[in-house]
Design a protein around this motif. Structure first.
Motif, PDB file in Angstrom:
ATOM      1  N   LYS A   7      52.841  29.668 -32.579  1.00  0.00           N
ATOM      2  CA  LYS A   7      51.462  29.968 -31.944  1.00  0.00           C
ATOM      3  C   LYS A   7      50.727  28.761 -31.783  1.00  0.00           C
ATOM      4  O   LYS A   7      50.507  27.881 -32.682  1.00  0.00           O
ATOM      5  CB  LYS A   7      50.608  30.908 -32.817  1.00  0.00           C
ATOM      6  CG  LYS A   7      51.154  32.278 -32.774  1.00  0.00           C
ATOM      7  CD  LYS A   7      50.003  33.204 -33.519  1.00  0.00           C
ATOM      8  CE  LYS A   7      50.787  34.299 -34.177  1.00  0.00           C
ATOM      9  NZ  LYS A   7      50.923  35.366 -32.919  1.00  0.00           N
ATOM     10  N   ILE A   8      50.489  28.438 -30.395  1.00  0.00           N
ATOM     11  CA  ILE A   8      49.704  27.251 -30.178  1.00  0.00           C
ATOM     12  C   ILE A   8      48.699  27.608 -29.076  1.00  0.00           C
ATOM     13  O   ILE A   8      48.581  28.520 -28.638  1.00  0.00           O
ATOM     14  CB  ILE A   8      50.758  26.088 -29.447  1.00  0.00           C
ATOM     15  CG1 ILE A   8      51.328  26.799 -28.002  1.00  0.00           C
ATOM     16  CG2 ILE A   8      51.688  25.589 -30.169  1.00  0.00           C
ATOM     17  CD1 ILE A   8      52.342  25.985 -27.271  1.00  0.00           C
ATOM     18  N   THR A   9      47.391  26.669 -29.153  1.00  0.00           N
ATOM     19  CA  THR A   9      46.386  26.915 -28.240  1.00  0.00           C
ATOM     20  C   THR A   9      47.041  26.626 -26.800  1.00  0.00           C
ATOM     21  O   THR A   9      48.087  25.874 -26.636  1.00  0.00           O
ATOM     22  CB  THR A   9      45.278  26.186 -28.424  1.00  0.00           C
ATOM     23  OG1 THR A   9      45.899  24.631 -28.693  1.00  0.00           O
ATOM     24  CG2 THR A   9      44.503  26.589 -29.689  1.00  0.00           C
ATOM     25  N   ASN A  51      40.130  32.154 -28.495  1.00  0.00           N
ATOM     26  CA  ASN A  51      40.406  33.005 -29.451  1.00  0.00           C
ATOM     27  C   ASN A  51      41.090  32.433 -30.749  1.00  0.00           C
ATOM     28  O   ASN A  51      41.826  33.154 -31.333  1.00  0.00           O
ATOM     29  CB  ASN A  51      41.704  34.099 -28.854  1.00  0.00           C
ATOM     30  CG  ASN A  51      40.857  35.134 -27.829  1.00  0.00           C
ATOM     31  OD1 ASN A  51      39.749  34.715 -27.478  1.00  0.00           O
ATOM     32  ND2 ASN A  51      41.603  36.055 -27.481  1.00  0.00           N
ATOM     33  N   TRP A  52      41.066  31.301 -30.868  1.00  0.00           N
ATOM     34  CA  TRP A  52      41.332  30.363 -31.920  1.00  0.00           C
ATOM     35  C   TRP A  52      40.374  29.667 -32.743  1.00  0.00           C
ATOM     36  O   TRP A  52      39.508  29.132 -32.065  1.00  0.00           O
ATOM     37  CB  TRP A  52      42.484  29.279 -31.600  1.00  0.00           C
ATOM     38  CG  TRP A  52      43.356  28.693 -32.448  1.00  0.00           C
ATOM     39  CD1 TRP A  52      42.926  28.066 -33.686  1.00  0.00           C
ATOM     40  CD2 TRP A  52      44.716  28.820 -32.702  1.00  0.00           C
ATOM     41  NE1 TRP A  52      43.981  27.670 -34.389  1.00  0.00           N
ATOM     42  CE2 TRP A  52      45.326  28.280 -33.640  1.00  0.00           C
ATOM     43  CE3 TRP A  52      45.757  29.534 -31.761  1.00  0.00           C
ATOM     44  CZ2 TRP A  52      46.401  27.976 -34.182  1.00  0.00           C
ATOM     45  CZ3 TRP A  52      47.010  29.271 -32.087  1.00  0.00           C
ATOM     46  CH2 TRP A  52      47.453  28.579 -33.398  1.00  0.00           C
ATOM     47  N   GLY A  53      40.244  29.981 -33.773  1.00  0.00           N
ATOM     48  CA  GLY A  53      39.262  29.171 -34.780  1.00  0.00           C
ATOM     49  C   GLY A  53      39.956  28.458 -36.027  1.00  0.00           C
ATOM     50  O   GLY A  53      40.875  28.829 -36.350  1.00  0.00           O
ATOM     51  N   LEU A  62      35.180  23.080 -30.331  1.00  0.00           N
ATOM     52  CA  LEU A  62      35.582  21.709 -30.920  1.00  0.00           C
ATOM     53  C   LEU A  62      36.046  20.764 -29.794  1.00  0.00           C
ATOM     54  O   LEU A  62      35.883  19.651 -30.068  1.00  0.00           O
ATOM     55  CB  LEU A  62      36.895  22.119 -31.931  1.00  0.00           C
ATOM     56  CG  LEU A  62      36.526  22.887 -33.112  1.00  0.00           C
ATOM     57  CD1 LEU A  62      37.690  23.276 -34.100  1.00  0.00           C
ATOM     58  CD2 LEU A  62      35.483  22.161 -33.999  1.00  0.00           C
ATOM     59  N   ARG A  63      36.884  21.314 -28.688  1.00  0.00           N
ATOM     60  CA  ARG A  63      37.230  20.349 -27.780  1.00  0.00           C
ATOM     61  C   ARG A  63      36.040  19.683 -26.839  1.00  0.00           C
ATOM     62  O   ARG A  63      36.219  18.859 -26.197  1.00  0.00           O
ATOM     63  CB  ARG A  63      38.152  21.494 -26.706  1.00  0.00           C
ATOM     64  CG  ARG A  63      39.417  21.804 -27.228  1.00  0.00           C
ATOM     65  CD  ARG A  63      40.450  20.590 -27.553  1.00  0.00           C
ATOM     66  NE  ARG A  63      41.712  21.123 -28.027  1.00  0.00           N
ATOM     67  CZ  ARG A  63      42.242  21.012 -29.164  1.00  0.00           C
ATOM     68  NH1 ARG A  63      41.492  20.375 -30.133  1.00  0.00           N
ATOM     69  NH2 ARG A  63      43.576  21.517 -29.420  1.00  0.00           N
TER      70      ARG A  63
END
Lengths: 65, 65, 65, 65, 65, 65
Positions: A7-9, A51-53, A62-63
């Motif tokens: 799983k990656i962003t 959808n990623w924390g 964060l980005r």
């Protein structure tokens, strides 16, 4: 027969990069555990940064920093 | 109460076919293990062929042969 | 090439029952979507009832009622 | 270091709601098990209602009733 | 930040082999996608051969041939 | 109807702590997204520290420092 889920962003991984992940991890399992590459399955999930924390924060935020 | 996750490549499974998978696997769990269908959850993931590998190769490439 | 993960509580499923789940779901995918049984992978996870919750409650407690 | 995967049907969860899930579950793991929030990973999967079944039925159909 | 889950049958993988899988896949993600190794998480599931099926058959049975 | 999977290292979480995780995450989904707690499923996987890696290293080794 191994099954690998990566799983990656979703941030622009190319087809070629994904192909490298698939061949690389299949090879790693063969080299390390003598697993048969023919039945090694790799599934890559690209996940929206909304959808990623991590650290309790959404990656999209964060980005921006 | 079982949870079933079915991962297939995204290659045109229809709504009717997915409904059949859901009812079929729910029934199988009831018949085999007497699991309550009311709380059996089934989630189908359709994965892009670029993101699925077998035998170290990307399915998109395998499909071209 | 499908990958199926079945999660059930660990409450005495026998080898024969698990074999039935594996053959049954493999057959279902062949019948419904024409998926090749030879590369269909099924993994069954048996989860301790202390580690499974539904309705906000632990299954171990639900089983006592 | 925990990894949490939350699967919900894709029915309009907003960015703010998903951020709340991420911060909420990260906090819960810190409070309950003293897990380090900095390395707690949360991934939310939003699944099409056509691909989610409960009680042997597709959620898309259940929503019509 | 990637999350990798490797599922293999429980057939005697050693601590050293599992360490190699973990470092190998972390390195692969760094090399291929420039992913930060510090937050790359790898989880290995070793699954009983009674609970793994391929080709509609239980691996325990396949191993006897 | 949500499904939540929480993976933590197996390092002595008690029954009470796991029950708190289950009720806490179920409540969070109700409060945040109005999800029905009755059909919310939570599965906790406790993973051996030999089988969990972060930063390319096995947690068993990290714990020794």
């Amino acid at each position: 027969m191994p099954y690998v889920n990566i799983k990656i962003t979703r941030e622009g991984a190319t087809k070629a990069q994904k192909a490298q992940l698939i061949s690389g991890v299949t090879e790693l399992l063969q080299k390390t555990l003598n697993k048969n590459p023919a039945t090694t399955v790799v599934v890559i999930d690209e996940v929206d940064t909304d959808n990623w924390g991590i650290g309790g924060e959404v990656v999209t935020e964060l980005r921006k920093r």
